[in-house]
Motif scaffolding. Sequence first.
Motif, short mmCIF file in Angstrom:
data_model
loop_
_atom_site.label_atom_id
_atom_site.label_comp_id
_atom_site.label_asym_id
_atom_site.label_seq_id
_atom_site.Cartn_x
_atom_site.Cartn_y
_atom_site.Cartn_z
N GLU A 15 18.27 12.95 -0.90
CA GLU A 15 19.00 13.95 -0.12
C GLU A 15 19.84 13.26 0.95
OE1 GLU A 15 17.68 17.38 -2.08
OE2 GLU A 15 19.27 17.11 -0.65
N ARG A 17 20.94 12.05 4.22
CA ARG A 17 20.30 11.84 5.52
C ARG A 17 21.12 12.46 6.63
NH1 ARG A 17 15.68 11.83 3.98
NH2 ARG A 17 15.94 13.22 5.68
N TRP A 20 20.13 16.15 6.93
CA TRP A 20 18.77 16.33 7.45
C TRP A 20 18.67 15.89 8.90
CZ3 TRP A 20 16.97 20.00 5.08
CH2 TRP A 20 17.03 20.12 3.70
N HIS A 24 17.35 18.35 11.75
CA HIS A 24 16.25 17.90 12.59
C HIS A 24 16.63 17.97 14.07
CE1 HIS A 24 13.86 14.93 14.81
NE2 HIS A 24 12.88 15.37 14.05
N GLU A 42 11.20 17.08 6.32
CA GLU A 42 11.44 17.50 4.94
C GLU A 42 10.66 16.58 4.02
OE1 GLU A 42 14.19 20.65 5.53
OE2 GLU A 42 13.53 19.91 3.61
N ARG A 61 8.98 21.58 3.65
CA ARG A 61 9.17 21.05 5.00
C ARG A 61 7.95 21.35 5.85
NH1 ARG A 61 14.27 24.65 6.68
NH2 ARG A 61 15.01 23.40 4.97
#
Length: 143
Positions: A15, A17, A20, A24, A42, A61
């Motif tokens: 996925e 980064r 994410w 985050h 995740e 998650r």
Amino acid sequence: MDEIKIERIEIDETESRLFWNFVHDEFTDYAKQNDVELNFEEFCFAAKDDDGKILGAITGRAYYNEVHIGDLIVDRKCRKGGIGSRLVKSVEETFRGRGFKALTLTTFGFQAPEFYKKLGFEIEFVREDKDPKLVKYFLSKSL
């Protein structure tokens, strides 16, 4: 069914980064504004055979005080061979003892409510539907 050999179960880091990291950071900031610890993470575990072919995967998650399974799927030729159970167990083992209280998920009637109950999940809520296949089950299990 013949026993299916799984060479390994590993975290899939394919996925983006960048995406994410954004999720985050924003969730962390919002939680801090509300005096709540986020614990956002995740995950994606994949069961692979000796040749690296994916036989099954579980995603989700961890956040706040729970770990939520988003998706669990096993190759149709490998179902009922223990892969799904092993993937769920991998999530449990990864997150147990890290401050999370529960493992949660949702599933529909045509999917796997009985499978999850066999793994120790309990039904918290059922959202009925005219079509029994689309009854939605909300389940949890203590970590």
